[in-house]
Scaffold this motif. Structure first.
Motif, PDB file in Angstrom:
ATOM      1  N   CYS A 282       0.789  -1.221   0.000  1.00 54.59           N
ATOM      2  CA  CYS A 282       0.000   0.000   0.000  1.00 54.59           C
ATOM      3  C   CYS A 282       0.828   1.281   0.000  1.00 54.59           C
ATOM      4  CB  CYS A 282      -0.887  -0.024   1.241  1.00 54.59           C
ATOM      5  SG  CYS A 282      -2.531   0.600   0.967  1.00 54.59           S
ATOM      6  N   GLY A 283       0.614   2.154  -1.001  1.00 55.87           N
ATOM      7  CA  GLY A 283       1.118   3.518  -1.015  1.00 55.87           C
ATOM      8  C   GLY A 283       2.552   3.681  -0.588  1.00 55.87           C
ATOM      9  N   ALA A 284       2.755   4.447   0.505  1.00 54.49           N
ATOM     10  CA  ALA A 284       4.096   4.765   0.988  1.00 54.49           C
ATOM     11  C   ALA A 284       4.865   3.524   1.412  1.00 54.49           C
ATOM     12  CB  ALA A 284       3.998   5.745   2.160  1.00 54.49           C
ATOM     13  N   ALA A 285       4.186   2.438   1.734  1.00 58.14           N
ATOM     14  CA  ALA A 285       4.879   1.211   2.148  1.00 58.14           C
ATOM     15  C   ALA A 285       5.782   0.696   1.031  1.00 58.14           C
ATOM     16  CB  ALA A 285       3.867   0.140   2.545  1.00 58.14           C
ATOM     17  N   ALA A 344       3.542  -5.963  -6.325  1.00 58.16           N
ATOM     18  CA  ALA A 344       2.283  -5.521  -6.925  1.00 58.16           C
ATOM     19  C   ALA A 344       1.868  -4.228  -6.228  1.00 58.16           C
ATOM     20  CB  ALA A 344       1.205  -6.590  -6.754  1.00 58.16           C
ATOM     21  N   LEU A 345       1.719  -3.170  -7.012  1.00 61.31           N
ATOM     22  CA  LEU A 345       1.494  -1.831  -6.466  1.00 61.31           C
ATOM     23  C   LEU A 345       0.021  -1.563  -6.214  1.00 61.31           C
ATOM     24  CD1 LEU A 345       3.875  -0.011  -8.966  1.00 61.31           C
ATOM     25  CD2 LEU A 345       4.433  -0.746  -6.648  1.00 61.31           C
ATOM     26  N   CYS A 346      -0.254  -0.653  -5.296  1.00 63.18           N
ATOM     27  CA  CYS A 346      -1.637  -0.216  -5.086  1.00 63.18           C
ATOM     28  C   CYS A 346      -1.676   1.033  -4.216  1.00 63.18           C
ATOM     29  CB  CYS A 346      -2.493  -1.319  -4.468  1.00 63.18           C
ATOM     30  SG  CYS A 346      -2.425  -1.422  -2.681  1.00 63.18           S
ATOM     31  N   CYS A 347      -2.880   1.605  -4.116  1.00 63.81           N
ATOM     32  CA  CYS A 347      -3.164   2.704  -3.178  1.00 63.81           C
ATOM     33  C   CYS A 347      -2.201   3.874  -3.326  1.00 63.81           C
ATOM     34  CB  CYS A 347      -3.175   2.198  -1.744  1.00 63.81           C
ATOM     35  SG  CYS A 347      -4.446   0.969  -1.432  1.00 63.81           S
ATOM     36  N   HIS A 348      -2.077   4.397  -4.541  1.00 63.67           N
ATOM     37  CA  HIS A 348      -1.200   5.546  -4.758  1.00 63.67           C
ATOM     38  C   HIS A 348      -1.688   6.773  -3.984  1.00 63.67           C
ATOM     39  CE1 HIS A 348      -0.205   2.811  -8.000  1.00 63.67           C
ATOM     40  NE2 HIS A 348       0.882   3.515  -8.258  1.00 63.67           N
ATOM     41  N   HIS A 349      -2.984   6.795  -3.658  1.00 59.67           N
ATOM     42  CA  HIS A 349      -3.512   7.939  -2.909  1.00 59.67           C
ATOM     43  C   HIS A 349      -2.966   7.986  -1.490  1.00 59.67           C
ATOM     44  CE1 HIS A 349      -6.095   4.610  -1.747  1.00 59.67           C
ATOM     45  NE2 HIS A 349      -6.489   5.304  -0.685  1.00 59.67           N
ATOM     46  N   LYS A 350      -2.300   6.907  -1.045  1.00 56.29           N
ATOM     47  CA  LYS A 350      -1.711   6.879   0.285  1.00 56.29           C
ATOM     48  C   LYS A 350      -0.199   7.104   0.250  1.00 56.29           C
ATOM     49  CE  LYS A 350      -5.221   4.005   2.495  1.00 56.29           C
ATOM     50  NZ  LYS A 350      -5.504   2.741   3.191  1.00 56.29           N
ATOM     51  N   CYS A 351       0.320   7.529  -0.902  1.00 51.78           N
ATOM     52  CA  CYS A 351       1.734   7.852  -0.984  1.00 51.78           C
ATOM     53  C   CYS A 351       2.013   9.127  -0.195  1.00 51.78           C
ATOM     54  CB  CYS A 351       2.161   8.033  -2.444  1.00 51.78           C
ATOM     55  SG  CYS A 351       2.191   6.492  -3.383  1.00 51.78           S
ATOM     56  N   ASP A 352       3.278   9.331   0.132  1.00 44.01           N
ATOM     57  CA  ASP A 352       3.668  10.438   0.997  1.00 44.01           C
ATOM     58  C   ASP A 352       4.975  11.024   0.467  1.00 44.01           C
ATOM     59  OD1 ASP A 352       4.776  11.991   3.136  1.00 44.01           O
ATOM     60  OD2 ASP A 352       3.496  10.937   4.555  1.00 44.01           O
ATOM     61  N   TRP A 353       4.997  12.326   0.233  1.00 40.53           N
ATOM     62  CA  TRP A 353       6.199  12.985  -0.292  1.00 40.53           C
ATOM     63  C   TRP A 353       7.401  12.743   0.619  1.00 40.53           C
ATOM     64  CZ3 TRP A 353       7.886  15.110  -4.654  1.00 40.53           C
ATOM     65  CH2 TRP A 353       8.997  15.968  -4.624  1.00 40.53           C
ATOM     66  N   SER A 399      -3.785   0.687  10.534  1.00 42.28           N
ATOM     67  CA  SER A 399      -3.886  -0.160   9.363  1.00 42.28           C
ATOM     68  C   SER A 399      -3.955   0.647   8.082  1.00 42.28           C
ATOM     69  CB  SER A 399      -5.134  -1.049   9.481  1.00 42.28           C
ATOM     70  OG  SER A 399      -6.283  -0.248   9.490  1.00 42.28           O
ATOM     71  N   GLU A 400      -3.713   1.943   8.170  1.00 42.46           N
ATOM     72  CA  GLU A 400      -3.969   2.810   7.024  1.00 42.46           C
ATOM     73  C   GLU A 400      -2.979   2.598   5.893  1.00 42.46           C
ATOM     74  OE1 GLU A 400      -3.649   7.231   7.294  1.00 42.46           O
ATOM     75  OE2 GLU A 400      -5.781   7.091   6.942  1.00 42.46           O
ATOM     76  N   ASP A 401      -1.690   2.349   6.220  1.00 40.38           N
ATOM     77  CA  ASP A 401      -0.683   2.319   5.176  1.00 40.38           C
ATOM     78  C   ASP A 401      -0.312   0.921   4.712  1.00 40.38           C
ATOM     79  OD1 ASP A 401       1.004   5.026   6.807  1.00 40.38           O
ATOM     80  OD2 ASP A 401      -0.403   5.105   5.149  1.00 40.38           O
TER      81      ASP A 401
END
Length: 489
Positions: A282-285, A344-353, A399-401
């Protein structure tokens, strides 16, 4: 009969509220179980009370003869404890802060240290004016110019999952997960990553299903180890059910942000080449995992392999120097510690600069933290609104990220976040989808450039059909041919 006291949360009140009664037709509590009726669940508590008691320990204040007071646990108010046993409870409560493992290093993979560069909280997309939104889209298309917009399809399978794929007992949901896992293994096999002398590190492991299938695929292979990284406590784990004795499974309950692989005892001892894997990380992970593998772990291993040059006389200095230099370079290449990465990528909306590994790429195309903030929010347009139903959003920050319990990480957005109402009349559904896909592609390309600059041959591909999963992009990376490590036998 007098009314019984209410819930454990009201134990501190001077006068307890009446015990909620079951609706007519609800029946009586199960014999040998707690007699407290849980109003929220519309059923009786299923806990077992002590002999001679009607209520369990949690609802023990309902006993008229029990004058001991229960209070919410200060570490976790979701459960209660007897006030006179509080100090004893705090020493063994599962919510207490536990000693940090040896591989915990605060923020080792966090990335950005310059606070001045971290953007302040931005306004929602729905609050942007038409001109501001149009300018963002112009910047996005300009930055995406020259990128390969249509990724290569690499939908593969693996014989290890054929029996499960053909099993009619598996429902539609299970079948979709199996197809994705089969394709991930197929891509790993194509990259020659399924072999002996490897340590497979599954990030965001959840129940450990991906590692399970890798283990099945390597039934006749020796010297294989698995590290399953998951910060949350996971139920129904499958890694404890493996019959093979020579395959070692170890769970690391730690946030990837603080994981120092070089301090994991099993890697310190055996120094096997590592293969980083993940399904819907997920995202930033994803960025944290890449930095964990490519920076903190690889840098340490390269440093260990560097040995001081032997002393030599002046007469043979030139000849020995050239030979020594060539040998050192050869040794350094042979000892590349990361054999490959398949995520396998997902949840780009949870990425973090702050954690994003592609910041240099963004800066090179004239973008910064402000644009990144909006692009990662807009990336949801590629998938949200395309489902008839959405899953319930988790309210837990923990559990968000990374948490991989659902394994699909279905996205849920409010109308304010997605801006669907406001954007009607500015962008059509198809245009929003196109913009969202561009945002995802741009963020992923920054990750590819990051890996390429560090000596990896990296690629993005579709690994399954969109009907199976809308998050169907697989990131793969292997060291360039001269840097591939020899497997340890």
């Amino acid at each position: 009969m007098e009314p019984e006291a209410a819930t454990a949360g009201s134990a501190g009140m001077e006068m307890a509220a009446p015990q909620p009664q079951p609706e007519p037709g609800r029946g009586a509590p199960v014999p040998g179980r707690c007699a407290y009726f849980v109003e929220r669940k519309k059923r009786f508590c299923k806990m077992t009370p002590a002999p001679g008691r009607r209520f369990c320990g949690e609802h023990g204040q309902q006993e008229e003869e029990n004058d001991r007071k229960r209070i919410p646990c200060p570490l976790d108010p979701k459960h209660t404890v007897y006030e006179d046993q509080l100090q004893k409870h705090l020493k063994k409560c599962n919510s207490r802060e536990k000693p940090k493992p040896v591989y915990f290093v605060q923020d080792i993979n966090a990335g950005l240290k310059d606070v001045a560069e971290i953007p302040e909280k931005q306004v929602p997309i729905s609050s942007l004016s038409k001109e501001e939104l149009e300018n963002l889209i112009i910047k996005l298309k300009k930055a995406s110019n020259g990128l390969e917009l249509r990724l290569k399809e690499q939908i593969l399978s693996h014989q290890a999952l054929q029996e499960a794929l053909n099993d009619p007992k598996n429902g539609e949901s299970a079948f979709k997960h199996l197809k994705q896992q089969a394709s991930i293994l197929g891509n790993m096999e194509k990259l020659h990553l399924l072999g002996p002398g490897r340590c497979f590190v599954e990030f965001g492991a959840g129940r450990g299903k991906l590692s399970h299938w890798v283990d099945v695929a390597l039934q006749n292979v020796e010297n294989v180890q698995f590290l399953l990284v998951e910060r949350a406590t996971t139920r129904f784990k499958v890694d404890g059910k493996h019959k093979r004795r020579d395959a070692i499974f170890e769970r690391l309950q730690v946030d990837i942000q603080h994981l120092c692989l070089r301090k994991v005892p099993i890697l310190e001892k055996k120094k096997l080449p590592v293969v980083g894997i993940g399904k819907h990380l997920c995202g930033a992970a994803t960025d944290l995992a890449l930095r964990c593998l490519v920076e903190s772990y690889t840098t340490w291993c390269d440093g260990e392999n560097e040995e001081p040059a032997p002393k030599r006389s002046r007469t043979d200095k030139t000849e020995v120097s050239s030979n020594s230099s060539a040998d050192n370079e050869s040794n350094k290449d042979d000892c590349k510690p990361v054999a490959g990465i398949v995520i396998a990528l997902c949840c780009h909306h949870k990425c973090d600069w702050t954690h994003y590994v592609g910041r240099e790429f963004f800066k090179s195309v004239g973008l910064g933290p402000l644009e990144f903030h909006y692009f990662q929010r807009m990336s949801s347009w590629a998938t949200c609104g395309m489902r008839e139903t959405t899953t319930k959003a988790s309210t837990s920050q923990e559990s968000e990220d990374q948490t991989n319990d659902t394994e699909e990480h279905e996205q849920t957005f409010s109308k304010t976040e997605s801006g669907s109402d406001t954007l009607q009349g500015i962008l059509t559904v198809e245009e929003r989808k196109e913009v969202g896909c561009l945002c995802k592609l741009l963020i992923d390309h920054g990750r590819i450039e990051y890996l390429q600059q560090r000596g990896y041959k990296a690629a993005l591909q579709y690994y399954t059909e969109s009907a199976v999963s809308l998050e169907n992009v697989l990131l793969t990376a292997v060291p360039r041919p001269s840097l591939i490590p020899e497997p340890t036998t």
